[in-house]
Design an enzyme around this catalytic site. Structure first.
Site, PDB file in Angstrom:
ATOM      1  N   ARG A 159       0.829  -1.211   0.000  1.00 12.84           N
ATOM      2  CA  ARG A 159       0.000   0.000   0.000  1.00 12.84           C
ATOM      3  C   ARG A 159       0.858   1.252   0.000  1.00 12.84           C
ATOM      4  O   ARG A 159       0.324   2.355  -0.039  1.00 12.84           O
ATOM      5  CB  ARG A 159      -0.866   0.012   1.250  1.00 12.84           C
ATOM      6  CG  ARG A 159      -2.252  -0.614   1.082  1.00 12.84           C
ATOM      7  CD  ARG A 159      -2.896  -0.674   2.439  1.00 12.84           C
ATOM      8  NE  ARG A 159      -4.320  -0.591   2.421  1.00 12.84           N
ATOM      9  CZ  ARG A 159      -5.146  -1.632   2.458  1.00 12.84           C
ATOM     10  NH1 ARG A 159      -4.666  -2.852   2.441  1.00 12.84           N
ATOM     11  NH2 ARG A 159      -6.446  -1.458   2.501  1.00 12.84           N
ATOM     12  N   ARG A 207      -9.876   6.204   5.032  1.00  7.36           N
ATOM     13  CA  ARG A 207      -9.189   5.176   4.233  1.00  7.36           C
ATOM     14  C   ARG A 207      -8.948   5.680   2.807  1.00  7.36           C
ATOM     15  O   ARG A 207      -7.916   5.392   2.209  1.00  7.36           O
ATOM     16  CB  ARG A 207     -10.000   3.877   4.224  1.00  7.36           C
ATOM     17  CG  ARG A 207      -9.899   3.148   5.562  1.00  7.36           C
ATOM     18  CD  ARG A 207     -11.020   2.155   5.770  1.00  7.36           C
ATOM     19  NE  ARG A 207     -11.007   1.054   4.847  1.00  7.36           N
ATOM     20  CZ  ARG A 207     -12.072   0.279   4.577  1.00  7.36           C
ATOM     21  NH1 ARG A 207     -13.225   0.521   5.162  1.00  7.36           N
ATOM     22  NH2 ARG A 207     -11.967  -0.717   3.744  1.00  7.36           N
ATOM     23  N   ARG A 259     -21.467  -2.971   2.791  1.00 10.20           N
ATOM     24  CA  ARG A 259     -20.830  -4.299   2.736  1.00 10.20           C
ATOM     25  C   ARG A 259     -21.056  -5.094   4.017  1.00 10.20           C
ATOM     26  O   ARG A 259     -21.010  -4.544   5.116  1.00 10.20           O
ATOM     27  CB  ARG A 259     -19.330  -4.084   2.493  1.00 10.20           C
ATOM     28  CG  ARG A 259     -18.534  -5.365   2.494  1.00 10.20           C
ATOM     29  CD  ARG A 259     -17.192  -5.174   1.893  1.00 10.20           C
ATOM     30  NE  ARG A 259     -16.283  -4.385   2.707  1.00 10.20           N
ATOM     31  CZ  ARG A 259     -15.027  -4.138   2.368  1.00 10.20           C
ATOM     32  NH1 ARG A 259     -14.551  -4.598   1.227  1.00 10.20           N
ATOM     33  NH2 ARG A 259     -14.262  -3.425   3.148  1.00 10.20           N
TER      34      ARG A 259
HETATM   35  P1  AMP Z   1      -8.369  -4.108   3.826  1.00  8.44           P
HETATM   36  O1  AMP Z   1      -9.030  -5.327   4.351  1.00  8.44           O
HETATM   37  O2  AMP Z   1      -7.353  -4.387   2.766  1.00  8.44           O
HETATM   38  O3  AMP Z   1      -9.352  -3.040   3.399  1.00  8.44           O
HETATM   39  O4  AMP Z   1      -7.533  -3.470   5.052  1.00  8.44           O
HETATM   40  C1  AMP Z   1      -8.188  -3.029   6.205  1.00  8.44           C
HETATM   41  C2  AMP Z   1      -7.246  -2.211   7.048  1.00  8.44           C
HETATM   42  O5  AMP Z   1      -6.144  -3.021   7.468  1.00  8.44           O
HETATM   43  C3  AMP Z   1      -6.609  -1.001   6.372  1.00  8.44           C
HETATM   44  O6  AMP Z   1      -7.447   0.148   6.372  1.00  8.44           O
HETATM   45  C4  AMP Z   1      -5.367  -0.808   7.223  1.00  8.44           C
HETATM   46  O7  AMP Z   1      -5.683  -0.222   8.469  1.00  8.44           O
HETATM   47  C5  AMP Z   1      -4.949  -2.263   7.502  1.00  8.44           C
HETATM   48  N1  AMP Z   1      -4.059  -2.766   6.440  1.00  8.44           N
HETATM   49  C6  AMP Z   1      -4.309  -3.753   5.528  1.00  8.44           C
HETATM   50  N2  AMP Z   1      -3.279  -3.933   4.713  1.00  8.44           N
HETATM   51  C7  AMP Z   1      -2.333  -3.029   5.090  1.00  8.44           C
HETATM   52  C8  AMP Z   1      -1.040  -2.690   4.612  1.00  8.44           C
HETATM   53  N3  AMP Z   1      -0.517  -3.304   3.532  1.00  8.44           N
HETATM   54  N4  AMP Z   1      -0.365  -1.723   5.263  1.00  8.44           N
HETATM   55  C9  AMP Z   1      -0.871  -1.089   6.341  1.00  8.44           C
HETATM   56  N5  AMP Z   1      -2.101  -1.324   6.830  1.00  8.44           N
HETATM   57  C10 AMP Z   1      -2.828  -2.290   6.215  1.00  8.44           C
END
Ligand code: AMP
Length: 222
Positions: A92, A175, A131
């Protein structure tokens, strides 16, 4: 082996597309969001630290996520031989892209391509707030666009559906801010390395999946 990163704003469909392609093609799905939520559910120290960042819509610090990813990948490599990996939600940031490079090299793997799923903010916002996820199997539903047959119950396994702690409007807006600031630079990063595959992801999941499989086929035969 074919290894892809799925890149895109929250709500663009990275999880939905990953689940479908992994079930169709046998790829292993590595979602750092799922790995973090598993830590949270298990009540580990890492999960407790990560929860505050996640619910505020902020990125979890790099060192915590990179370790989790490296362990997850090493475990899959030790236990099975999938035809490839889908990295969903990692990297990310540009430093994470560099960390991923090192983690892959350690396992003798390299990236085949990076799929950039693209949709306007006005499209992704309602996708996120409506969702719902299954607590048991992780299947994804939507109150407007993909309702379960029975309210609150997973069609696939009968598990309980819930809303993620960061799918409320305030966290979602943060986000999107994080995405625009920290993740967007990865588009140029991978484009200059000739790895970027752009995909319009504003359609239905079914339409987007057709576009995705066609784009990957074209990419692999180029
Ligand atoms: P996601 O399920 O991919 O939408 O991720 C949910 C949350 O997890 C994000 O908003 C971040 O807080 C954390 N997160 C997931 N992947 C990462 C990453 N590669 N780096 C930092 N935080 C992450």
């Amino acid at each position: 082996m074919k290894n892809y990163v799925f890149l895109g704003a929250p709500g663009v469909g990275k999880g939905t597309m990953s689940n479908k392609i992994c079930s169709d093609e046998g790829y292993a799905h590595i979602s750092t969001g799922d790995l973090l939520r598993a830590e949270l559910k298990a009540g580990s120290e890492l999960g407790t630290t990560a929860k505050e960042y996640m619910n505020a819509g902020k990125l979890v610090p790099d060192t915590l996520v990179a370790d989790l990813l490296a362990q997850g990948l090493a475990k899959i490599c030790a236990e099975s031989e999938p035809p490839g990996f889908i990295f969903d939600g990692y990297p990310r940031t540009v430093p994470q892209a560099e960390l991923l490079q090192g983690i892959l090299e350690k396992q003798g793997l390299e990236l085949t391509g990076v799929v950039q799923l693209d949709a306007a903010e006005a499209v992704v916002l309602p996708r996120l707030t409506g969702r719902r996820l299954c607590r048991a199997c992780g299947a994804i539903f939507h109150l407007l666009f993909g309702k379960p047959k029975v309210d609150g119950v997973c069609d696939a396994c009968g598990g309980e559906l819930y809303q993620r702690g960061d799918d409320n409007e305030e966290s979602v807006r943060q986000r999107l801010v994080e995405y625009n600031k920290q993740t967007m630079p990865l588009i140029d990063y991978y484009a200059t390395r000739n790895l970027l595959i752009r995909l319009d992801a504003e359609g239905t999941p079914e339409e987007n999946y057709v576009l995705l499989t066609a784009a990957l086929k074209e990419w692999e035969n180029r």
